[in-house]
Design a protein around this motif. Structure first.
Motif, PDB file in Angstrom:
ATOM      1  N   PHE A  59     -27.832  17.811   3.159  1.00 48.26           N
ATOM      2  CA  PHE A  59     -28.627  18.214   4.328  1.00 48.26           C
ATOM      3  C   PHE A  59     -27.833  19.127   5.261  1.00 48.26           C
ATOM      4  CE2 PHE A  59     -31.378  14.218   3.947  1.00 48.26           C
ATOM      5  CZ  PHE A  59     -32.472  14.937   3.501  1.00 48.26           C
ATOM      6  N   TYR A  60     -26.507  19.049   5.197  1.00 48.28           N
ATOM      7  CA  TYR A  60     -25.659  19.788   6.146  1.00 48.28           C
ATOM      8  C   TYR A  60     -24.898  20.926   5.478  1.00 48.28           C
ATOM      9  CZ  TYR A  60     -26.475  16.039   9.488  1.00 48.28           C
ATOM     10  OH  TYR A  60     -27.064  15.154  10.360  1.00 48.28           O
ATOM     11  N   SER A  61     -25.188  21.202   4.230  1.00 54.06           N
ATOM     12  CA  SER A  61     -24.431  22.190   3.476  1.00 54.06           C
ATOM     13  C   SER A  61     -25.137  23.543   3.485  1.00 54.06           C
ATOM     14  CB  SER A  61     -24.287  21.706   2.024  1.00 54.06           C
ATOM     15  OG  SER A  61     -23.660  22.676   1.246  1.00 54.06           O
ATOM     16  N   PRO A  62     -24.497  24.628   3.978  1.00 53.55           N
ATOM     17  CA  PRO A  62     -23.130  24.704   4.509  1.00 53.55           C
ATOM     18  C   PRO A  62     -23.107  24.323   5.993  1.00 53.55           C
ATOM     19  CG  PRO A  62     -24.138  26.875   4.508  1.00 53.55           C
ATOM     20  CD  PRO A  62     -25.158  25.947   3.927  1.00 53.55           C
ATOM     21  N   VAL A  63     -21.956  23.830   6.436  1.00 49.05           N
ATOM     22  CA  VAL A  63     -21.816  23.455   7.855  1.00 49.05           C
ATOM     23  C   VAL A  63     -21.645  24.739   8.663  1.00 49.05           C
ATOM     24  CG1 VAL A  63     -20.490  22.165   9.552  1.00 49.05           C
ATOM     25  CG2 VAL A  63     -20.793  21.245   7.240  1.00 49.05           C
ATOM     26  N   LEU A  64     -22.617  24.983   9.532  1.00 49.48           N
ATOM     27  CA  LEU A  64     -22.588  26.194  10.364  1.00 49.48           C
ATOM     28  C   LEU A  64     -22.547  25.788  11.842  1.00 49.48           C
ATOM     29  CD1 LEU A  64     -25.464  28.212   8.601  1.00 49.48           C
ATOM     30  CD2 LEU A  64     -23.012  28.497   8.253  1.00 49.48           C
ATOM     31  N   GLY A  65     -22.117  26.717  12.690  1.00 54.76           N
ATOM     32  CA  GLY A  65     -22.217  26.531  14.143  1.00 54.76           C
ATOM     33  C   GLY A  65     -21.133  25.667  14.755  1.00 54.76           C
ATOM     34  N   GLU A  66     -20.084  25.374  13.974  1.00 52.75           N
ATOM     35  CA  GLU A  66     -19.003  24.541  14.547  1.00 52.75           C
ATOM     36  C   GLU A  66     -18.342  25.298  15.696  1.00 52.75           C
ATOM     37  OE1 GLU A  66     -17.248  21.475  11.298  1.00 52.75           O
ATOM     38  OE2 GLU A  66     -16.780  23.559  10.921  1.00 52.75           O
ATOM     39  N   GLY A  67     -18.266  24.676  16.840  1.00 55.30           N
ATOM     40  CA  GLY A  67     -17.624  25.293  18.004  1.00 55.30           C
ATOM     41  C   GLY A  67     -18.600  25.841  19.031  1.00 55.30           C
ATOM     42  N   TRP A  68     -19.800  26.217  18.616  1.00 51.18           N
ATOM     43  CA  TRP A  68     -20.745  26.768  19.598  1.00 51.18           C
ATOM     44  C   TRP A  68     -22.114  26.101  19.567  1.00 51.18           C
ATOM     45  CZ3 TRP A  68     -25.165  28.942  17.514  1.00 51.18           C
ATOM     46  CH2 TRP A  68     -25.113  29.272  16.152  1.00 51.18           C
ATOM     47  N   TRP A  69     -22.457  25.471  18.479  1.00 49.47           N
ATOM     48  CA  TRP A  69     -23.772  24.839  18.346  1.00 49.47           C
ATOM     49  C   TRP A  69     -23.668  23.392  18.806  1.00 49.47           C
ATOM     50  CZ3 TRP A  69     -28.646  26.294  17.712  1.00 49.47           C
ATOM     51  CH2 TRP A  69     -29.588  25.389  17.243  1.00 49.47           C
ATOM     52  N   THR A  70     -24.474  23.020  19.790  1.00 44.42           N
ATOM     53  CA  THR A  70     -24.325  21.684  20.391  1.00 44.42           C
ATOM     54  C   THR A  70     -25.204  20.632  19.725  1.00 44.42           C
ATOM     55  OG1 THR A  70     -25.971  22.331  22.028  1.00 44.42           O
ATOM     56  CG2 THR A  70     -23.647  22.547  22.665  1.00 44.42           C
ATOM     57  N   LEU A  71     -26.259  21.087  19.020  1.00 39.79           N
ATOM     58  CA  LEU A  71     -27.113  20.100  18.334  1.00 39.79           C
ATOM     59  C   LEU A  71     -26.536  19.799  16.952  1.00 39.79           C
ATOM     60  CD1 LEU A  71     -30.580  21.676  19.225  1.00 39.79           C
ATOM     61  CD2 LEU A  71     -29.480  19.726  20.334  1.00 39.79           C
ATOM     62  N   SER A  72     -27.253  19.015  16.173  1.00 40.39           N
ATOM     63  CA  SER A  72     -26.798  18.712  14.813  1.00 40.39           C
ATOM     64  C   SER A  72     -26.724  19.999  13.983  1.00 40.39           C
ATOM     65  CB  SER A  72     -27.769  17.730  14.158  1.00 40.39           C
ATOM     66  OG  SER A  72     -27.511  17.659  12.778  1.00 40.39           O
ATOM     67  N   PRO A  73     -25.603  20.209  13.263  1.00 37.08           N
ATOM     68  CA  PRO A  73     -25.506  21.430  12.449  1.00 37.08           C
ATOM     69  C   PRO A  73     -26.554  21.507  11.340  1.00 37.08           C
ATOM     70  CG  PRO A  73     -23.649  19.960  12.029  1.00 37.08           C
ATOM     71  CD  PRO A  73     -24.392  19.391  13.197  1.00 37.08           C
ATOM     72  N   ALA A  74     -27.158  20.386  11.001  1.00 28.71           N
ATOM     73  CA  ALA A  74     -28.189  20.403   9.947  1.00 28.71           C
ATOM     74  C   ALA A  74     -29.362  21.297  10.325  1.00 28.71           C
ATOM     75  CB  ALA A  74     -28.677  18.980   9.685  1.00 28.71           C
ATOM     76  N   PHE A  75     -29.637  21.389  11.631  1.00 25.54           N
ATOM     77  CA  PHE A  75     -30.796  22.185  12.063  1.00 25.54           C
ATOM     78  C   PHE A  75     -30.619  23.682  11.786  1.00 25.54           C
ATOM     79  CE2 PHE A  75     -31.537  18.551  15.146  1.00 25.54           C
ATOM     80  CZ  PHE A  75     -32.559  18.004  14.379  1.00 25.54           C
ATOM     81  N   LEU A  76     -29.376  24.122  11.601  1.00 31.81           N
ATOM     82  CA  LEU A  76     -29.141  25.533  11.304  1.00 31.81           C
ATOM     83  C   LEU A  76     -29.396  25.862   9.826  1.00 31.81           C
ATOM     84  CD1 LEU A  76     -25.879  26.136  13.392  1.00 31.81           C
ATOM     85  CD2 LEU A  76     -28.171  26.980  13.894  1.00 31.81           C
ATOM     86  N   VAL A  77     -29.511  24.826   9.007  1.00 32.95           N
ATOM     87  CA  VAL A  77     -29.639  25.035   7.557  1.00 32.95           C
ATOM     88  C   VAL A  77     -30.959  24.511   6.993  1.00 32.95           C
ATOM     89  CG1 VAL A  77     -28.588  24.502   5.322  1.00 32.95           C
ATOM     90  CG2 VAL A  77     -27.152  24.837   7.319  1.00 32.95           C
ATOM     91  N   ILE A  78     -31.406  23.399   7.555  1.00 31.24           N
ATOM     92  CA  ILE A  78     -32.471  22.638   6.880  1.00 31.24           C
ATOM     93  C   ILE A  78     -33.801  23.394   6.814  1.00 31.24           C
ATOM     94  CG2 ILE A  78     -33.457  21.373   8.843  1.00 31.24           C
ATOM     95  CD1 ILE A  78     -33.098  18.827   7.036  1.00 31.24           C
ATOM     96  N   TRP A  79     -33.980  24.399   7.669  1.00 32.77           N
ATOM     97  CA  TRP A  79     -35.227  25.174   7.646  1.00 32.77           C
ATOM     98  C   TRP A  79     -35.375  25.973   6.346  1.00 32.77           C
ATOM     99  CZ3 TRP A  79     -34.710  30.501   7.339  1.00 32.77           C
ATOM    100  CH2 TRP A  79     -33.451  31.020   7.662  1.00 32.77           C
ATOM    101  N   ILE A  80     -34.241  26.245   5.686  1.00 35.16           N
ATOM    102  CA  ILE A  80     -34.338  27.017   4.425  1.00 35.16           C
ATOM    103  C   ILE A  80     -34.978  26.175   3.322  1.00 35.16           C
ATOM    104  CG2 ILE A  80     -33.045  28.231   2.640  1.00 35.16           C
ATOM    105  CD1 ILE A  80     -30.989  28.969   4.779  1.00 35.16           C
ATOM    106  N   PRO A  81     -34.412  24.996   2.983  1.00 35.53           N
ATOM    107  CA  PRO A  81     -35.104  24.192   1.966  1.00 35.53           C
ATOM    108  C   PRO A  81     -36.483  23.737   2.412  1.00 35.53           C
ATOM    109  CG  PRO A  81     -33.237  22.976   2.897  1.00 35.53           C
ATOM    110  CD  PRO A  81     -33.125  24.381   3.386  1.00 35.53           C
ATOM    111  N   LEU A  82     -36.646  23.509   3.718  1.00 32.83           N
ATOM    112  CA  LEU A  82     -37.966  23.103   4.215  1.00 32.83           C
ATOM    113  C   LEU A  82     -38.990  24.217   3.968  1.00 32.83           C
ATOM    114  CD1 LEU A  82     -39.634  21.004   5.870  1.00 32.83           C
ATOM    115  CD2 LEU A  82     -39.068  22.341   7.899  1.00 32.83           C
ATOM    116  N   GLY A  83     -38.632  25.443   4.329  1.00 33.15           N
ATOM    117  CA  GLY A  83     -39.540  26.578   4.124  1.00 33.15           C
ATOM    118  C   GLY A  83     -39.795  26.831   2.655  1.00 33.15           C
ATOM    119  N   PHE A  84     -38.743  26.690   1.833  1.00 30.49           N
ATOM    120  CA  PHE A  84     -38.894  26.921   0.391  1.00 30.49           C
ATOM    121  C   PHE A  84     -39.852  25.901  -0.214  1.00 30.49           C
ATOM    122  CE2 PHE A  84     -37.247  26.485  -4.045  1.00 30.49           C
ATOM    123  CZ  PHE A  84     -37.630  27.742  -4.485  1.00 30.49           C
TER     124      PHE A  84
END
Lengths: 251, 251
Positions: A59-84
């Protein structure tokens, strides 16, 4: 355009309705999809317990937004498999039947009458974005395989843990799902009219034939990869929280 | 002797009723045999369209216990212990008893531009198997119109003015995928053909007596071709940079 007037001679009240257990499939689909969706939202919102060396939750692969993203990093990725998955031709059939009852099963009456517009209007016209989610999903598969290979390395030594097998199964089944996709089948060769006279036509026909074979099992890959993602995340989560240990062989 | 109880719709465009018939059951008997028995022994004026009794002509389509079937392929022993209710196709105007007016399908077919090719330049074109095998599947169609009947766009949403239906999609796919056809029918598919009205719930494919993969091999590839042209700016750019064999727009 030609229209026809249907005779009211056989009223819908008289016409027999199929008596088999047509509702079992849609019911199972609703239960599984709702359970998975609730779990996925919960797991993505946690933002913790998603990494334990050498494993990373899918769910978190790849880990993005470390250092600037304050919410769960999963939200930066999960929209791709969700949309697919939401725009997937197989899943569209499944949720149109199960959630929208459009139709609930073949030859069962519906009530929406002439207001039906299918996928010709917003929001369902957005199903045409499926190919763009495919391109992103292919990148995601590459990343998942990278993470899976990392899961064979324990402090610089080669090994196999139970978590490695979970991630390996997830990567294999996700690859099967993405590369059996109808849009991928079109992309690799389905778009051609003449294989014998096109550049790389014969090679593309061979690839298209193999993808077509996989495409016949696209629905199986869909469900198997969904379960594999869930199982891999749950395992990593339990391991990271200290609830279970990871049996492993290190060479 | 064991008997089957048939409840057959009798009537015309002014209305009708269900009549009950008892038919002696013989091994291997199909619904069409029972209908012939009724004609021979009870009601000679029972109207039914049939021809080959071998699932080749596509004439004897009807709805048996709520499911669209070919009567010549539907065995009576499948319904042991229950009455067999035989009704005319729901989607088409009723003429009499089990006979419906399917002429709308032929009127739609006439709107599809036929195979169009250019005169060969230089060497004659040799047709290779890889180039025609997709269309060969579509040529198995026996025009029973069960797919048109079960398509919920036509059956429940009265979409005859918006959507050509699965049978027409199969016909268009066979032309679009032909190596020597030079017409582009994607505009027709998107506008008058109404391909976006299909929400790929696969009932047409599930019921096809010839087991043509109507959705997977015809409708979805056509949807992808429409997406290529109208919903994919990236591919449009690539096409403009590297133009391949251009097709002429159909009208």
């Amino acid at each position: 355009m030609i229209t026809q007037t249907r005779s009211p001679a056989v009223s819908s009240a008289v016409r027999p309705i199929r008596q088999d257990a047509w509702w079992v499939g849609p019911l199972i689909t609703v239960v599984v999809v709702v359970v998975f969706a609730v779990y996925a939202v919960w797991a993505a919102a946690q933002g913790t317990n998603y990494r334990v060396e050498p494993y990373l939750s899918p769910f978190y692969s790849p880990v993005l937004g470390e250092g600037w993203w304050t919410l769960s990093p999963a939200f930066l990725v999960i929209w791709i498999p969700l949309g697919f998955r939401l725009t997937c031709y197989y899943f569209r059939k499944t949720y149109y039947r199960s959630f929208f009852g459009d139709p609930p099963a073949c030859a069962l009456p519906e009530r929406r009458g002439a207001s039906y517009t299918g996928e010709s209007r917003f929001p369902f016209i957005l199903q045409n974005l499926h190919r763009y989610f495919l391109y992103l999903a292919i990148l995601l598969v590459v990343v998942h395989w990278y993470e899976t290979i990392q899961a064979f390395v324990f402090d610089g030594r080669f090994g196999i843990g139970l978590g490695t097998l979970f991630l390996l199964a997830e990567a294999v089944l996700l690859s099967g799902y993405v590369f059996s996709c109808h849009s991928f089948r079109h992309l690799v060769g389905g778009c051609l009219d003449c294989y014998s006279h096109s550049a790389l036509g014969r090679a593309r026909h061979r690839v298209w034939s193999r993808v077509s074979l996989m495409n016949e099992r696209h629905h199986l890959y869909f469900w198997a990869s969904l379960i594999a993602v869930w199982a891999a995340d749950l395992y990593v989560r339990l391991l990271a929280s200290g609830a279970i240990g990871d049996p492993r062989i290190i060479f | 002797m064991e008997e089957a109880i048939l409840r057959v719709f009798r009537g015309d465009s002014n209305g009708g009723e269900e009549r009950i018939y008892r038919v002696p059951l013989k091994p291997g008997m199909v619904v069409l045999d029972a209908i012939h028995y009724i004609q021979a022994h009870y009601d000679a004026d029972l109207a039914v369209r049939w021809n080959c009794k071998a699932a080749r002509c596509g004439s004897c389509s009807a709805e048996v216990n709520g499911r669209p079937r070919l009567m010549c392929k539907t065995r009576l022993d499948e319904f042991r212990g229950t009455d067999v209710r035989v009704y005319p196709l729901k989607t088409f105007p009723l003429i009499k008893d089990l006979v419906t007016d399917v002429s709308w399908n032929y009127q739609v077919a006439r709107q599809i531009p036929p195979f169009t090719h250019k005169e060969p330049e230089g060497k004659p074109f040799i047709v290779h198997q890889v180039d025609v095998e997709r269309a060969q599947e579509f040529h198995k169609c026996i025009e029973c119109f069960l797919c048109q009947n079960v398509c919920h766009v036509l059956r429940d949403h009265e979409g005859q003015s918006a959507y050509f239906g699965p049978r027409s999609m199969v016909k268009i796919a066979s032309l679009e995928m032909h190596p020597k056809d030079v017409l582009d029918r994607t505009g027709l598919l998107r506008e008058k053909g109404g391909i976006a009205y299909c929400n790929i719930t696969k009932c047409c494919e599930d019921l096809c007596p010839e087991e043509i993969h109507i959705t997977d091999n015809a409708i979805i590839p056509l949807k992808e071709r429409v997406a290529d042209k109208y919903y994919d700016p990236l591919r449009a750019l690539l096409r403009s940079l590297a133009p391949s064999r251009r097709r002429e727009e159909s009208t």
